[in-house]
Scaffold this motif. Structure first.
Motif, PDB file in Angstrom:
ATOM      1  N   UNK A  93       0.840  -1.200   0.000  1.00  0.00           N
ATOM      2  CA  UNK A  93       0.000   0.000   0.000  1.00  0.00           C
ATOM      3  C   UNK A  93       0.871   1.245   0.000  1.00  0.00           C
ATOM      4  N   UNK A  94       0.553   2.165  -0.884  1.00  0.00           N
ATOM      5  CA  UNK A  94       1.218   3.463  -0.946  1.00  0.00           C
ATOM      6  C   UNK A  94       0.256   4.519  -0.401  1.00  0.00           C
ATOM      7  N   UNK A  95       0.659   5.190   0.664  1.00  0.00           N
ATOM      8  CA  UNK A  95      -0.151   6.262   1.270  1.00  0.00           C
ATOM      9  C   UNK A  95       0.500   7.607   0.971  1.00  0.00           C
ATOM     10  N   UNK A  96      -0.321   8.596   0.701  1.00  0.00           N
ATOM     11  CA  UNK A  96       0.173   9.911   0.305  1.00  0.00           C
ATOM     12  C   UNK A  96      -0.290  10.983   1.287  1.00  0.00           C
ATOM     13  N   UNK A  97       0.660  11.638   1.943  1.00  0.00           N
ATOM     14  CA  UNK A  97       0.454  12.799   2.830  1.00  0.00           C
ATOM     15  C   UNK A  97      -0.312  12.490   4.117  1.00  0.00           C
ATOM     16  N   UNK A  98      -1.344  11.657   4.040  1.00  0.00           N
ATOM     17  CA  UNK A  98      -2.134  11.297   5.224  1.00  0.00           C
ATOM     18  C   UNK A  98      -2.441   9.812   5.166  1.00  0.00           C
ATOM     19  N   UNK A  99      -2.036   9.086   6.202  1.00  0.00           N
ATOM     20  CA  UNK A  99      -2.211   7.646   6.215  1.00  0.00           C
ATOM     21  C   UNK A  99      -3.582   7.206   6.675  1.00  0.00           C
ATOM     22  N   UNK A 100      -3.846   5.917   6.568  1.00  0.00           N
ATOM     23  CA  UNK A 100      -5.138   5.356   6.929  1.00  0.00           C
ATOM     24  C   UNK A 100      -5.083   4.531   8.205  1.00  0.00           C
ATOM     25  N   UNK A 101      -6.182   3.839   8.479  1.00  0.00           N
ATOM     26  CA  UNK A 101      -6.285   2.908   9.603  1.00  0.00           C
ATOM     27  C   UNK A 101      -6.681   1.545   9.058  1.00  0.00           C
ATOM     28  N   UNK A 102      -5.922   0.517   9.429  1.00  0.00           N
ATOM     29  CA  UNK A 102      -6.104  -0.816   8.866  1.00  0.00           C
ATOM     30  C   UNK A 102      -6.174  -1.844   9.989  1.00  0.00           C
ATOM     31  N   UNK A 103      -7.135  -2.754   9.869  1.00  0.00           N
ATOM     32  CA  UNK A 103      -7.339  -3.792  10.871  1.00  0.00           C
ATOM     33  C   UNK A 103      -6.986  -5.142  10.250  1.00  0.00           C
TER      34      UNK A 103
ATOM     35  N   UNK B  15       6.759  -0.891   7.636  1.00  0.00           N
ATOM     36  CA  UNK B  15       6.483   0.451   7.133  1.00  0.00           C
ATOM     37  C   UNK B  15       7.794   1.092   6.695  1.00  0.00           C
ATOM     38  N   UNK B  16       7.787   1.683   5.514  1.00  0.00           N
ATOM     39  CA  UNK B  16       8.981   2.356   4.996  1.00  0.00           C
ATOM     40  C   UNK B  16       8.574   3.674   4.351  1.00  0.00           C
ATOM     41  N   UNK B  17       9.577   4.454   3.955  1.00  0.00           N
ATOM     42  CA  UNK B  17       9.300   5.740   3.338  1.00  0.00           C
ATOM     43  C   UNK B  17       9.261   6.846   4.373  1.00  0.00           C
ATOM     44  N   UNK B  18       8.239   7.674   4.303  1.00  0.00           N
ATOM     45  CA  UNK B  18       8.124   8.820   5.205  1.00  0.00           C
ATOM     46  C   UNK B  18       7.420   8.456   6.504  1.00  0.00           C
ATOM     47  N   UNK B  19       7.681   9.261   7.522  1.00  0.00           N
ATOM     48  CA  UNK B  19       7.134   9.031   8.862  1.00  0.00           C
ATOM     49  C   UNK B  19       5.717   9.587   8.943  1.00  0.00           C
ATOM     50  N   UNK B  20       4.736   8.694   9.096  1.00  0.00           N
ATOM     51  CA  UNK B  20       3.335   9.097   9.233  1.00  0.00           C
ATOM     52  C   UNK B  20       2.840   8.885  10.669  1.00  0.00           C
ATOM     53  N   UNK B  21       3.765   8.784  11.614  1.00  0.00           N
ATOM     54  CA  UNK B  21       3.383   8.655  13.019  1.00  0.00           C
ATOM     55  C   UNK B  21       2.556   7.419  13.316  1.00  0.00           C
ATOM     56  N   UNK B  22       2.966   6.271  12.821  1.00  0.00           N
ATOM     57  CA  UNK B  22       2.184   5.036  12.936  1.00  0.00           C
ATOM     58  C   UNK B  22       2.117   4.525  14.373  1.00  0.00           C
ATOM     59  N   UNK B  23       0.948   3.973  14.722  1.00  0.00           N
ATOM     60  CA  UNK B  23       0.766   3.287  16.004  1.00  0.00           C
ATOM     61  C   UNK B  23       0.014   1.988  15.768  1.00  0.00           C
ATOM     62  N   UNK B  24       0.320   0.984  16.567  1.00  0.00           N
ATOM     63  CA  UNK B  24      -0.387  -0.288  16.541  1.00  0.00           C
ATOM     64  C   UNK B  24      -1.098  -0.439  17.867  1.00  0.00           C
TER      65      UNK B  24
ATOM     66  N   UNK C 282      -0.958  12.230   9.600  1.00  0.00           N
ATOM     67  CA  UNK C 282      -0.338  13.080   8.576  1.00  0.00           C
ATOM     68  C   UNK C 282       1.174  12.909   8.563  1.00  0.00           C
ATOM     69  N   UNK C 283       1.765  13.149   7.418  1.00  0.00           N
ATOM     70  CA  UNK C 283       3.197  12.980   7.276  1.00  0.00           C
ATOM     71  C   UNK C 283       3.972  13.929   8.186  1.00  0.00           C
ATOM     72  N   UNK C 284       5.093  13.428   8.672  1.00  0.00           N
ATOM     73  CA  UNK C 284       6.017  14.245   9.455  1.00  0.00           C
ATOM     74  C   UNK C 284       7.290  14.535   8.671  1.00  0.00           C
ATOM     75  N   UNK C 285       7.380  13.989   7.462  1.00  0.00           N
ATOM     76  CA  UNK C 285       8.615  14.192   6.675  1.00  0.00           C
ATOM     77  C   UNK C 285       8.272  14.349   5.205  1.00  0.00           C
ATOM     78  N   UNK C 286       8.356  13.264   4.411  1.00  0.00           N
ATOM     79  CA  UNK C 286       8.118  13.363   2.984  1.00  0.00           C
ATOM     80  C   UNK C 286       6.675  13.099   2.598  1.00  0.00           C
ATOM     81  N   UNK C 287       6.466  12.693   1.343  1.00  0.00           N
ATOM     82  CA  UNK C 287       5.111  12.604   0.803  1.00  0.00           C
ATOM     83  C   UNK C 287       4.461  11.240   0.980  1.00  0.00           C
TER      84      UNK C 287
END
Length: 312
Positions: free
Chosen positions: A55-65, A74-83, A106-111
């Motif tokens: 999955x590619x997320x852009x600027x604002x990530x989602x919630x997945x169960x 998770x790779x790429x930009x930091x979207x502040x992920x929590x489990x 929302x992203x904390x770094x790149x896109x």
């Protein structure tokens, strides 16, 4: 059957692999991950082939169960992920137990941020690829960005799982670039010396119109238009067109396959993933390099990505 339930899709989340090559004559651009390096590394972290769909997320990530649980990275930009409320680090594999929810903000770094799952995401292939091609509404999950309530099938996992992380020394060599290296474009000699000086001396800003088709830039317009007239011709990934008005457009993974604007330069292959991490209002510059440098940079990058010390 293991699945991913989309509780919240984020701003623009799509299924992507490494794209489909060779269909330009049919008018279909490659698509694929905007930051292919991040997807490739994410898949290696969970033991997949590098080209597995994620999955590619852009600027604002989602919630997945994950009702049956899953092994993730998770790779790429930091979207502040929590489990389930606990922070999750980038560039590491981790386990989601049955019923746990992965939330990204929302992203904390790149896109863009990438979610890879052991076994990959299983969707019907279009021209041999799982990538979503938004322009044609084909590929991926129903040819569109994800929506709330979507359910994605996780493919069958092969091999054995162990916790993996990317070596810090490797990450230090792979930061997204803001000075993009380019080689001369096919119409570079159409541009007067004064126009080329402006192009290479200027700082450009990514506009709000930037997307997977192309990145429109704003800044100092080239003082003179290109010499001569041209008909539409095939265009390449990373081509830098100079549109009417003298401002650049960088063609990206879902670009049109032909274009009629003159191309002053082309972003080198080693820097294409950096394009995928550019956000609106980011500032960039262009650096002219020769073909030998471009080739050497790509070889160096590929050797790093193939190195045994990449994943520890």
């Amino acid at each position: 059957m293991s699945v991913i339930q989309v509780q919240e899709p984020g701003l623009f989340t799509t299924v992507q692999d490494l794209g489909r090559e060779g269909f330009g004559p049919m008018g279909v651009s490659p698509s694929g991950a905007a930051d292919a390096i991040s997807l490739r590394i994410g898949n290696r972290l969970v033991g997949n082939a590098e080209g597995a769909a994620g999955l590619e997320m852009t600027l604002l990530g989602g919630t997945f169960v994950f009702p049956e649980g899953a092994l993730l990275a998770l790779t790429g930009s930091d979207f502040g992920a929590t489990l389930d409320g606990k922070p999750v680090e980038l560039w590491n594999s981790f386990e989601a137990r049955a019923g746990q929810a992965l939330r990204l903000g929302p992203t904390r770094s790149g896109a863009r941020c990438y979610l890879c799952v052991w076994g990959g995401i299983e969707v019907k292939l279009f021209l041999g690829s799982a990538s979503t091609h938004i322009l044609s509404r084909l590929g991926g999950h129903e040819g569109r960005p994800l929506r709330k309530g979507d359910v994605l099938k996780i493919g069958e996992a092969n091999g054995s799982y162990r916790k993996r992380t990317v070596a810090a020394r490797v990450l230090e060599q792979l930061p997204p670039r803001k000075v993009l290296r380019v080689t001369p474009g096919p119409q570079s000699d159409w541009f007067p010396e004064a126009a080329q000086k402006v192009f290479y001396d200027s700082t450009y800003r990514v506009t709000e119109e930037a997307n997977r088709m192309g990145l429109r830039l704003e800044g100092t317009a080239l003082p003179e238009g290109a010499r001569g007239e041209m008909i539409s011709e095939g265009v390449s990934l990373g081509a830098v067109q100079i549109a009417a008005g003298g401002l650049p457009i960088i063609l990206f993974v879902e670009q049109q396959t032909t274009g009629g604007y003159p191309k002053i330069a082309n972003v080198i292959s080693a820097d294409l993933s950096s394009l995928g991490q550019l956000r609106p209002r980011d500032e960039i510059r262009f650096e002219l390099v020769d073909l030998a440098t471009a080739r050497a940079s790509l070889i160096k990058q590929e050797k790093l990505l193939a190195s045994e010390g990449l994943i520890v």
